[in-house]
Motif scaffolding. Structure first.
Motif, PDB file in Angstrom:
ATOM      1  N   GLU A 247     -29.034-114.378  32.077  1.00  0.00           N
ATOM      2  CA  GLU A 247     -29.815-115.524  31.599  1.00  0.00           C
ATOM      3  C   GLU A 247     -31.283-115.364  31.979  1.00  0.00           C
TER       4      GLU A 247
ATOM      5  N   ASP B 267     -22.454-118.252  25.785  1.00  0.00           N
ATOM      6  CA  ASP B 267     -23.796-118.767  25.556  1.00  0.00           C
ATOM      7  C   ASP B 267     -24.902-117.838  26.039  1.00  0.00           C
TER       8      ASP B 267
ATOM      9  N   PRO C 278     -27.897-115.251  26.172  1.00  0.00           N
ATOM     10  CA  PRO C 278     -28.932-115.129  25.141  1.00  0.00           C
ATOM     11  C   PRO C 278     -28.730-113.964  24.185  1.00  0.00           C
TER      12      PRO C 278
ATOM     13  N   ASP D 189     -19.132-111.948  21.252  1.00  0.00           N
ATOM     14  CA  ASP D 189     -19.590-112.050  19.864  1.00  0.00           C
ATOM     15  C   ASP D 189     -18.889-111.032  18.979  1.00  0.00           C
TER      16      ASP D 189
ATOM     17  N   ARG E 266     -31.881-112.865  19.590  1.00  0.00           N
ATOM     18  CA  ARG E 266     -31.517-114.022  20.403  1.00  0.00           C
ATOM     19  C   ARG E 266     -31.477-115.291  19.562  1.00  0.00           C
ATOM     20  N   TYR E 267     -32.439-115.452  18.686  1.00  0.00           N
ATOM     21  CA  TYR E 267     -32.483-116.651  17.850  1.00  0.00           C
ATOM     22  C   TYR E 267     -31.339-116.659  16.831  1.00  0.00           C
TER      23      TYR E 267
ATOM     24  N   LYS F 154     -28.364-115.344  17.354  1.00  0.00           N
ATOM     25  CA  LYS F 154     -27.177-115.759  18.107  1.00  0.00           C
ATOM     26  C   LYS F 154     -27.211-117.263  18.370  1.00  0.00           C
ATOM     27  N   ARG F 155     -28.381-117.781  18.719  1.00  0.00           N
ATOM     28  CA  ARG F 155     -28.493-119.220  18.962  1.00  0.00           C
ATOM     29  C   ARG F 155     -28.083-120.014  17.731  1.00  0.00           C
TER      30      ARG F 155
ATOM     31  N   LEU G 297     -24.312-120.108  17.098  1.00  0.00           N
ATOM     32  CA  LEU G 297     -23.546-120.946  18.014  1.00  0.00           C
ATOM     33  C   LEU G 297     -23.780-122.433  17.802  1.00  0.00           C
ATOM     34  N   CYS G 298     -24.721-122.797  16.955  1.00  0.00           N
ATOM     35  CA  CYS G 298     -25.024-124.210  16.750  1.00  0.00           C
ATOM     36  C   CYS G 298     -23.922-124.896  15.938  1.00  0.00           C
TER      37      CYS G 298
ATOM     38  N   VAL H  52     -32.056-126.015  12.425  1.00  0.00           N
ATOM     39  CA  VAL H  52     -32.239-125.109  13.548  1.00  0.00           C
ATOM     40  C   VAL H  52     -32.812-123.775  13.090  1.00  0.00           C
TER      41      VAL H  52
ATOM     42  N   LEU I   2     -36.479-122.139  14.208  1.00  0.00           N
ATOM     43  CA  LEU I   2     -36.538-120.824  14.843  1.00  0.00           C
ATOM     44  C   LEU I   2     -37.326-119.838  13.980  1.00  0.00           C
TER      45      LEU I   2
END
Length: 245
Positions: free
Chosen positions: A43, A89, A91, A114, A202-203, A205-206, A209-210, A218, A222
């Motif tokens: 993290e 979660d 990054p 993932d 990273r974005y 993956k974010r 996961l949303c 989102v 991003l």
């Protein structure tokens, strides 16, 4: 603290090997503590994580000797649940390289990745109901996302264990590789990931996961940030220049 999780650190990736050979890498509290320490590290300094197991086994499950003695308060504390959610979660992407058994908590750890690669010997499933408990560390919500609700119900309600070919056919494994090439395949996948822009990865993956309700806002937020970065201009300019050749 014993090395129940061996960690090899690189500049752009970390390989974590579950290593309790006497109990087929069963996940005990000490291993969970080690995973939390690793998550804190990743993290703070995001890198790709490759999860694997020593001795031809990923993880045979939670440590039954410890699990047998846990009570209601332990169940509500979510000892494995919180560690696996933290891994999910992280990054940067997480790749599970599965050789041999990934059962119970071991399967749920693999579901938190993932991307999952397997050897022909891979065996993946959740036999918890046969032990008088349920799969409560991610299987009931992650597995339906991976294989679909009907197949997840079959696995969780019957305790069915999939072999590598079945797991691949069901989409639980992304690919199957010979055991002696499994870790190399995970590294090759990591190579492809780290060749891309780290923040864009990273974005992505974010966004993946949303929850559904967060889309498409989102992605637009991003993307707006990524559009303003010099790295976007540099990479697109390089692409256009290559296209002219």
């Amino acid at each position: 603290m014993a090395d129940s999780v061996r960690v090899e650190r690189g500049e752009d990736r970390v390989v974590a090997t579950l290593d309790r050979p006497d109990v087929r890498n069963a996940i005990d509290r000490e291993m969970i503590d080690r995973l939390h320490l690793l998550c804190a590290e990743l993290e703070a300094v995001p890198r790709v994580l490759i999860l694997t197991g020593a001795g031809g086994v990923f993880a045979s499950g939670a440590d039954i000797a410890q699990l047998r003695e846990r009570g209601a308060a332990d169940a509500r504390a979510g000892i494995n649940t919180h560690a696996f959610r933290r891994i999910r979660d992280l990054p940067m992407p997480v790749i599970a390289a599965i050789d041999g058994y990934a059962l119970g908590g071991g399967a749920e750890l693999a579901y938190a990745a993932d991307i999952r690669l397997g050897a022909p010997s891979a065996r993946i499933g959740n036999p918890e109901t046969g032990l008088g408990i349920l799969a409560a560390a991610g299987a009931t919500w992650r597995l339906p996302e991976i294989v679909g609700p009907a197949r997840a119900a079959e696995m969780l309600l019957t305790g069915r264990v999939l072999d590598a070919d079945e797991a691949y056919a069901w989409g639980l494994l992304n690919a199957v590789h010979p055991a002696d090439a499994l870790l190399a395949a995970a590294h090759a996948l990591a190579d492809r990931i780290v060749a891309n822009d780290a923040l864009a990865t990273r974005y992505t993956k974010r966004a993946l996961l949303c929850p559904d309700a967060a889309h498409p806002a989102v992605e637009l937020d991003l993307q707006a940030e990524l559009f303003e970065r010099p790295e976007k201009h540099r990479r697109m300019t390089a692409f256009l220049e290559r296209s002219k050749r």
